[in-house]
Design an enzyme around this catalytic site. Sequence first.
Site, PDB file in Angstrom:
ATOM      1  CG  MET A  79       0.033  40.454   6.599  1.00 59.40           C
ATOM      2  SD  MET A  79       0.684  38.949   7.357  1.00 59.40           S
ATOM      3  CE  MET A  79       0.928  37.901   5.908  1.00 59.40           C
ATOM      4  CG  HIS A  80      -4.331  38.160   4.780  1.00 59.03           C
ATOM      5  ND1 HIS A  80      -3.349  37.252   4.418  1.00 59.03           N
ATOM      6  CD2 HIS A  80      -4.420  38.096   6.136  1.00 59.03           C
ATOM      7  CE1 HIS A  80      -2.891  36.669   5.514  1.00 59.03           C
ATOM      8  NE2 HIS A  80      -3.503  37.163   6.562  1.00 59.03           N
ATOM      9  CG  ASP A 234      -0.185  42.829  10.530  1.00 58.85           C
ATOM     10  OD1 ASP A 234       0.133  41.680  10.155  1.00 58.85           O
ATOM     11  OD2 ASP A 234      -1.373  43.170  10.706  1.00 58.85           O
TER      12      ASP A 234
END
Length: 479
Positions: A79-80, A234
Amino acid sequence: MTTFLGLDLGTSSLKAILTDEHDALLAEHSVPLTVSRPHDGWSEQDPRAWEGAAEAAIAAVAAQADCSTLAGIGLSGHMHGATLLGRDGAPLRPCMMWNDTRAEAQAAHMDADPRFRAVTGNIVFPGFTAPKVDWVRENEPRVFDQIDKVLLPKDYLRFWLTGQAVSEMSDAAGTSWLDTGARDWSDDLLSACRLSRGQMPALAEGSDVTGRLRADLARRWGLPQVPVAGGAGDNAAAAIGAGVVKDGQAFLSLGTSGVLFAANAGYRPDPASAVHAFCHALPETWHQMGVILAATDALEWLSRLTGRSAADLTAGLGDLRAPGRVLFLPYLGGERTPHNDAHIRGQFLHLDHATDATEAARAVLEGVACAFVDNRDALAATGTRISRALALGGGSRSAYWLDLLASALGVPLDVPEAGDYGAALGAARLGRMAATGAGPEIATPPPIARTHEPDPAMAAPLAEVQARYRTAYHRLKDL
């Protein structure tokens, strides 16, 4: 036999698995990836490397099993990450990864604006997407001015696979631009970052169809033009793979980092506790996470320090026993939950002449257990109660560590039978939902091999070490 493909884009590898309608694993393949760290605090990957890894992984799976009955593809990913595309659809610069911390000043500036916590339900962490893009605005203005789309890593894979710029709720919730309760982009927060909704991908649920495999790729791989699901970030994908989808279900992940994950029927934000409150990968569900930055990573650090493997360090621990005087704080790279402290660092306290590598290892395991208790209490402050949890990740191979964690948390920890119940399976399950219209009922928990029960005799000594652990953090954090 109908089959489904799950693609999990990790930090160090891309994994592809092929399953049937009963979740039986038919084929799998992983392709390694490398991270570039050109400066202190930077962590980057070339998105084009993900294309090559996916190409190789899918080709390898197709060589292992018959993919002619493929019905759907699901995606999972770290992520991110900030993946910035120009109008031609090509990346403008390397992706800034989840563990890239260069945007600390930008994150602090955003977090000081009360709108961000109020709308997103979360602290603006330096690793989140919005502060990274703001760093680009301040430091690479020519790149910022060319941004046509901001995509998360797995969504770049979707763009390559389908030609569609789409994200889904669980991943979008980690950007600092999503109204997490409303499950929609916040025009107000985007405007505060000099961005617009037009530069964001469309939004879908994780089980929705978001496009179909491009005709040229389908021909090249000998696959049908199947639908591609929204997928998940995830941890949410791992929850789908582990069957953690109903209110109160939970898993504890002992990986490089540590995660205490709880599924929620409603939205329960509490930014002050540094608990992540994100959308889940299924409609009308949310989840919370307490995140520890160094779990097995702390043991690997001790392994490098002593020259002994992690397995060797923990092999002679014997039965669970009460903690000794040696205390370890596992803040090797700062901490997320509950402190949101990027500056604190790891500590050993009360070392003496008798402290050997085995005692140090025991203290490391105890320190990580204390960090998980802090996470449990942060979740409990929002009204989330965990009565038992699945134990996942590489650290769950240590029976001693699981006995310790179960006793420290006061909840049974269930260890699944051998198998892959992680993000790649979750992605394949979401692909199955998108292709067949199936719902949460297919996200079943795995069969359990054994359960680690709390030891009541350990309750008092573990509570005592927890108190010392918390006192140590507050005494040391300003040094």
